[in-house]
Scaffold this motif. Sequence first.
Motif, mmCIF file in Angstrom:
data_model
loop_
_atom_site.group_PDB
_atom_site.id
_atom_site.type_symbol
_atom_site.label_atom_id
_atom_site.label_comp_id
_atom_site.label_asym_id
_atom_site.label_seq_id
_atom_site.Cartn_x
_atom_site.Cartn_y
_atom_site.Cartn_z
ATOM 1 N N MET A 79 0.779 -1.152 0.000
ATOM 2 C CA MET A 79 -0.029 0.028 -0.094
ATOM 3 C C MET A 79 0.844 1.239 0.020
ATOM 4 S SD MET A 79 -2.772 -1.642 0.358
ATOM 5 C CE MET A 79 -4.014 -0.750 0.289
ATOM 6 N N ALA A 80 0.539 2.252 -0.667
ATOM 7 C CA ALA A 80 1.143 3.366 -0.595
ATOM 8 C C ALA A 80 -0.019 4.683 -0.611
ATOM 9 C CB ALA A 80 1.689 3.724 -1.887
ATOM 10 N N ASN A 81 0.424 5.714 0.034
ATOM 11 C CA ASN A 81 -0.536 7.262 0.178
ATOM 12 C C ASN A 81 -0.507 7.654 -1.290
ATOM 13 O OD1 ASN A 81 -1.487 9.525 0.425
ATOM 14 N ND2 ASN A 81 -0.947 9.440 2.849
ATOM 15 N N PRO A 82 -1.449 7.984 -1.811
ATOM 16 C CA PRO A 82 -1.467 8.482 -3.193
ATOM 17 C C PRO A 82 -0.799 9.824 -3.205
ATOM 18 C CG PRO A 82 -3.686 7.623 -2.831
ATOM 19 C CD PRO A 82 -2.935 7.670 -1.358
ATOM 20 N N SER A 83 -0.797 10.630 -2.127
ATOM 21 C CA SER A 83 -0.138 11.842 -2.034
ATOM 22 C C SER A 83 1.393 11.883 -2.047
ATOM 23 C CB SER A 83 -0.946 12.811 -1.001
ATOM 24 O OG SER A 83 -0.583 12.193 0.260
ATOM 25 N N VAL A 84 1.662 10.948 -1.444
ATOM 26 C CA VAL A 84 3.072 11.029 -1.366
ATOM 27 C C VAL A 84 3.739 10.069 -2.498
ATOM 28 C CG1 VAL A 84 5.066 9.759 -0.052
ATOM 29 C CG2 VAL A 84 3.076 10.688 1.222
ATOM 30 N N TYR A 85 2.748 9.102 -2.955
ATOM 31 C CA TYR A 85 3.098 8.273 -4.199
ATOM 32 C C TYR A 85 3.506 9.196 -5.589
ATOM 33 C CZ TYR A 85 2.907 3.813 -6.900
ATOM 34 O OH TYR A 85 3.114 2.800 -7.748
ATOM 35 N N THR A 86 3.145 10.270 -5.583
ATOM 36 C CA THR A 86 3.378 11.090 -6.733
ATOM 37 C C THR A 86 4.665 11.717 -6.723
ATOM 38 O OG1 THR A 86 2.168 12.836 -5.767
ATOM 39 C CG2 THR A 86 0.693 11.566 -7.170
ATOM 40 N N LYS A 87 5.407 12.017 -5.483
ATOM 41 C CA LYS A 87 6.865 12.333 -5.444
ATOM 42 C C LYS A 87 7.792 11.275 -5.889
ATOM 43 C CE LYS A 87 5.455 14.880 -1.205
ATOM 44 N NZ LYS A 87 5.772 15.060 0.376
ATOM 45 N N GLU A 88 8.556 11.863 -7.053
ATOM 46 C CA GLU A 88 9.465 11.168 -7.945
ATOM 47 C C GLU A 88 10.288 10.200 -6.892
ATOM 48 O OE1 GLU A 88 10.475 9.183 -10.823
ATOM 49 O OE2 GLU A 88 8.712 10.613 -10.889
ATOM 50 N N ASP A 89 11.006 11.020 -5.868
ATOM 51 C CA ASP A 89 12.027 10.262 -5.140
ATOM 52 C C ASP A 89 11.177 9.097 -4.250
ATOM 53 O OD1 ASP A 89 10.536 12.004 -3.534
ATOM 54 O OD2 ASP A 89 12.151 12.281 -2.121
ATOM 55 N N VAL A 90 10.149 9.339 -3.812
ATOM 56 C CA VAL A 90 9.299 8.308 -3.043
ATOM 57 C C VAL A 90 8.839 7.253 -3.761
ATOM 58 C CG1 VAL A 90 7.135 7.719 -1.528
ATOM 59 C CG2 VAL A 90 8.638 9.980 -1.228
ATOM 60 N N ARG A 91 8.449 7.656 -5.198
ATOM 61 C CA ARG A 91 8.029 6.708 -5.854
ATOM 62 C C ARG A 91 9.177 5.618 -6.462
ATOM 63 N NH1 ARG A 91 6.796 4.974 -11.374
ATOM 64 N NH2 ARG A 91 4.613 4.479 -11.675
ATOM 65 N N THR A 92 10.421 6.167 -6.798
ATOM 66 C CA THR A 92 11.562 5.501 -7.016
ATOM 67 C C THR A 92 12.050 4.461 -6.049
ATOM 68 O OG1 THR A 92 12.511 7.277 -8.407
ATOM 69 C CG2 THR A 92 14.099 5.640 -7.797
ATOM 70 N N ALA A 93 11.761 5.039 -4.716
ATOM 71 C CA ALA A 93 12.198 4.201 -3.716
ATOM 72 C C ALA A 93 11.205 3.306 -3.500
ATOM 73 C CB ALA A 93 12.154 5.082 -1.975
ATOM 74 N N SER A 94 10.008 3.314 -3.800
ATOM 75 C CA SER A 94 8.942 2.157 -3.603
ATOM 76 C C SER A 94 9.172 1.296 -4.889
ATOM 77 C CB SER A 94 7.554 2.787 -4.003
ATOM 78 O OG SER A 94 7.287 3.766 -2.922
ATOM 79 N N LYS A 95 9.727 1.661 -5.900
ATOM 80 C CA LYS A 95 9.927 0.636 -7.075
ATOM 81 C C LYS A 95 10.985 -0.183 -6.564
ATOM 82 C CE LYS A 95 10.883 0.463 -11.990
ATOM 83 N NZ LYS A 95 11.167 1.226 -12.982
ATOM 84 N N ILE A 96 12.213 0.423 -5.925
ATOM 85 C CA ILE A 96 13.395 -0.259 -5.632
ATOM 86 C C ILE A 96 12.723 -1.486 -4.454
ATOM 87 C CG2 ILE A 96 15.570 -0.353 -4.091
ATOM 88 C CD1 ILE A 96 15.839 2.356 -5.666
ATOM 89 N N PHE A 97 11.998 -0.910 -3.365
ATOM 90 C CA PHE A 97 11.639 -1.522 -2.376
ATOM 91 C C PHE A 97 10.889 -2.817 -3.118
ATOM 92 C CE2 PHE A 97 8.061 -3.138 0.056
ATOM 93 C CZ PHE A 97 8.434 -3.697 1.142
ATOM 94 N N MET A 98 9.906 -2.769 -4.258
ATOM 95 C CA MET A 98 9.076 -3.839 -4.613
ATOM 96 C C MET A 98 9.933 -4.671 -5.497
ATOM 97 S SD MET A 98 5.562 -1.723 -5.800
ATOM 98 C CE MET A 98 4.958 -3.097 -6.492
ATOM 99 N N LYS A 99 10.951 -4.179 -6.023
ATOM 100 C CA LYS A 99 12.117 -5.118 -6.729
ATOM 101 C C LYS A 99 12.748 -6.257 -6.021
ATOM 102 C CE LYS A 99 15.539 -5.161 -10.104
ATOM 103 N NZ LYS A 99 16.155 -6.609 -9.413
#
Length: 202
Positions: A69-89
Motif C-alpha cells: 500500500m502507498a499513500n497516493p499524495s506521497v506516491y506522486t513524489k518522484e523520489d518516493v516513487r523511485t524508492a517504492s519501486k526499488i523496495f518492490m523489486k
Amino acid sequence: LKTLDGVGLKVDDVEVNWMDQATSNASFLAGEGDAACVGGRMSFTDDKKDFVLASNGDMTQLGLYTNIMANPSVYTKEDVRTASKIFMKVFFDTVDWIHDNPDESEKYLIDWCDYAGSSIDAQVAKTFLSVDKFYTLEENYKALHAPAGDGGKYCKIQEDIKNILQFFIDCGNYQKGDDEKLLQSKHIDTSLVDELFSEIKK
C-alpha cells in the motif's frame, strides 16, 4: 465463509465465537467448538497432529495476495516513487530466492521466529514455506490484468478483494453496496508492477 459455502452453509447457520488466534487455539485444544481458524506457525505445530485440516486459503482459492500500500499524495513524489519501486523489486527478488532456496529459507524463517519470540522447529518451517503462497512478480502482474469472472469489468485482484469484503458484509461489519463502492473507487495502481514486469521481459 468460502469453506462454509462449500458445504452449503452460511455464517448464520453456525455459532461463531470471534477470538484472537492464541485464545481460539487454546479453546479448541481444550475441547471447545468443532473447528477453529488459525494462521501462521500455529497452523502447523505438533498440537494439531491429531486433527484434520478442513480448509485453507489455497483450497478455497481465496487469492490472498501481498498488497503493498502507498499513500497516493506521497506516491506522486518522484523520489518516493523511485524508492517504492526499488523496495518492490527487492521484495519480488526475495520471493524468487525463497522459491529457489527452500533449505536456506527455512533457516531464515526459524531465526526470524526466534527473534520474534515464537520459536518453531525445522519441520514446521518446511511445512509453512511449502503451503504459504508467495506470489511472484509475474503472478501479481497477471492477477492485476486478468479479467474477473464478471466478463472483464474488473481485474482478478479486485474480484478476490470483493469476495473477501463480502464476508464482512455477511457478518454485518459492512453494508450491502459497499462492495460496489470498492470496485468503483480508484484504489489499484498497477504502474510500478507494470514497469518492473516490462523490465524483466526485456
